[in-house]
Design a protein around this motif. Structure first.
Motif, PDB file in Angstrom:
ATOM      1  N   VAL A  51       0.890  -1.167   0.000  1.00 12.91           N
ATOM      2  CA  VAL A  51       0.000   0.000   0.000  1.00 12.91           C
ATOM      3  C   VAL A  51       0.927   1.215   0.000  1.00 12.91           C
ATOM      4  O   VAL A  51       1.573   1.514   0.993  1.00 12.91           O
ATOM      5  N   GLU A  52       1.019   1.871  -1.165  1.00 15.19           N
ATOM      6  CA  GLU A  52       1.928   3.019  -1.285  1.00 15.19           C
ATOM      7  C   GLU A  52       1.326   4.237  -0.573  1.00 15.19           C
ATOM      8  O   GLU A  52       0.123   4.482  -0.665  1.00 15.19           O
ATOM      9  N   THR A  53       2.191   4.998   0.075  1.00 19.11           N
ATOM     10  CA  THR A  53       1.764   6.264   0.697  1.00 19.11           C
ATOM     11  C   THR A  53       2.890   7.249   0.437  1.00 19.11           C
ATOM     12  O   THR A  53       3.948   7.151   1.055  1.00 19.11           O
ATOM     13  N   HIS A  54       2.696   8.137  -0.530  1.00 21.47           N
ATOM     14  CA  HIS A  54       3.822   8.990  -0.942  1.00 21.47           C
ATOM     15  C   HIS A  54       3.389  10.406  -1.273  1.00 21.47           C
ATOM     16  O   HIS A  54       2.211  10.667  -1.551  1.00 21.47           O
ATOM     17  N   ILE A  55       4.385  11.281  -1.289  1.00 23.02           N
ATOM     18  CA  ILE A  55       4.100  12.709  -1.505  1.00 23.02           C
ATOM     19  C   ILE A  55       3.597  13.003  -2.915  1.00 23.02           C
ATOM     20  O   ILE A  55       2.855  13.958  -3.132  1.00 23.02           O
TER      21      ILE A  55
ATOM     22  N   PRO B 288      -3.137   6.745   0.660  1.00 26.19           N
ATOM     23  CA  PRO B 288      -2.771   5.339   0.578  1.00 26.19           C
ATOM     24  C   PRO B 288      -3.417   4.704  -0.665  1.00 26.19           C
ATOM     25  O   PRO B 288      -4.589   4.962  -0.959  1.00 26.19           O
ATOM     26  N   GLN B 289      -2.654   3.896  -1.393  1.00 21.77           N
ATOM     27  CA  GLN B 289      -3.130   3.366  -2.675  1.00 21.77           C
ATOM     28  C   GLN B 289      -2.577   1.967  -2.927  1.00 21.77           C
ATOM     29  O   GLN B 289      -1.434   1.657  -2.584  1.00 21.77           O
ATOM     30  N   TRP B 290      -3.426   1.144  -3.530  1.00 22.68           N
ATOM     31  CA  TRP B 290      -3.042  -0.239  -3.825  1.00 22.68           C
ATOM     32  C   TRP B 290      -3.968  -0.735  -4.921  1.00 22.68           C
ATOM     33  O   TRP B 290      -5.093  -0.245  -5.065  1.00 22.68           O
TER      34      TRP B 290
ATOM     35  N   GLU C 248       1.444  13.092  -6.243  1.00 26.16           N
ATOM     36  CA  GLU C 248       0.037  12.845  -6.545  1.00 26.16           C
ATOM     37  C   GLU C 248      -0.068  12.141  -7.892  1.00 26.16           C
ATOM     38  O   GLU C 248       0.882  12.139  -8.683  1.00 26.16           O
ATOM     39  N   HIS C 249      -1.213  11.527  -8.134  1.00 24.78           N
ATOM     40  CA  HIS C 249      -1.423  10.777  -9.369  1.00 24.78           C
ATOM     41  C   HIS C 249      -2.709  11.193 -10.057  1.00 24.78           C
ATOM     42  O   HIS C 249      -3.710  11.521  -9.401  1.00 24.78           O
ATOM     43  N   GLY C 250      -2.670  11.102 -11.396  1.00 22.57           N
ATOM     44  CA  GLY C 250      -3.879  11.111 -12.208  1.00 22.57           C
ATOM     45  C   GLY C 250      -3.803   9.850 -13.044  1.00 22.57           C
ATOM     46  O   GLY C 250      -2.723   9.542 -13.582  1.00 22.57           O
TER      47      GLY C 250
HETATM   48 MN    MN Z   1       1.894   5.595  -6.502  1.00 25.20          MN
END
Ligand code: MN
Ligand code: UGY
Length: 253
Positions: free
Chosen positions: A188-192, A228-230, A194-196
């Motif tokens: 589960v990535e948690t990072h500064i 958080p993203q997965w 941002e994504h589109g």
């Molecule tokens: Mn990511």
């Protein structure tokens, strides 16, 4: 099976947005004529960039001047022609087939039109952040079919293509992931950053913050910094998505 009236898979929170195509509503955008333009990610939802989906038919075109902004265009389907020019060179024309992409730096003029019955363009647009006195990168074109994929953190089930050069003058990265059925992001990535994101094939489950959403081809996602993203690919075909990420700059200034 379609959803009943009054239901949607789209959800907008302060930390992420999932936009499903059934709810897309077009905008009239300056510079785009006879084009169906949907702004699927924008500062209005909390993002620091814009993600657009444009449908062009032979009667349509987009033209403008990037100014302080930079654009990344990706041909989701169909084919387009891009004419562009900077202060230093005259106009040049580039033909992009499906999977083709084009980076347009600040201070460039552009004109884009379809050379097929219907072309679908994905665009990431943001203000370019210069690094000290360095210049923005030059225009750059390619096709994802010519980019080699590498296993993500050693997993051959999750192959990653990096479409833009990995150099410090770029402040954005645009990558394509291909996940075999059952393959996942390794953590589960948690990072500064941002994504589109746009899902261009297949389906899966996206974890966004503390929620899990079934997603499928055509869905778009915005993830705020530290959301958080997965992801796990489900179904019987590989799942593929293209995504934007801000890179190579320090937040400490
Ligand atoms: Mn990511
Ligand atoms: O590059 C990334 O941060 C990527 N692994 N994130 C994602 O696919 N959600």
């Amino acid at each position: 099976m379609s959803l009943p009236f009054g239901a949607t898979r789209s959800i907008i929170t302060s930390r992420y947005a999932l936009m499903s195509p059934t709810g897309f509503v077009p905008s009239i955008l300056p510079g785009w004529t006879n084009a169906h333009s949907v702004i699927i990610v924008s500062p209005q939802m909390g993002a620091r960039f814009c993600q657009l989906l444009i449908t062009l038919t032979p009667a349509g075109e987009g033209r403008g001047f990037t100014g302080d902004h930079e654009y990344f265009m990706f041909v989701v389907s169909g084919s387009v022609v891009v004419e562009h020019g900077g202060r230093l060179h005259g106009a040049r024309e580039i033909h992009l087939a499906k999977g083709g992409y084009f980076y347009i730096p600040p201070q460039h003029s552009y004109r884009v039109w379809a050379n097929c019955a219907e072309a679908h363009l994905l665009i990431f647009e943001r203000i370019y952040e210069r690094l000290g006195e360095s210049h923005a990168p030059p225009p750059m074109a390619g096709n994802e079919t010519e980019v080699e994929a590498a296993p993500f953190m050693g997993d051959e089930g999750a192959m990653l293509k990096t479409l833009l050069p990995d150099t410090m003058d770029y402040d954005m990265a645009v990558n394509i992931f291909t996940f075999q059925p059952g393959a996942t992001l390794p953590m589960v990535e948690t990072h500064i950053m941002e994504h589109g994101l746009l899902l261009i094939q297949g389906q899966g489950i996206y974890r966004l913050d503390n929620d899990w959403h079934p997603v499928q081809e055509g869905d778009a996602i915005w993830m705020a910094p530290y959301c958080p993203q997965w992801f796990v690919a489900t179904g019987k075909t590989p799942a593929r998505y293209i995504y934007y990420k801000d890179v190579n700059r320090s937040p400490a200034h």
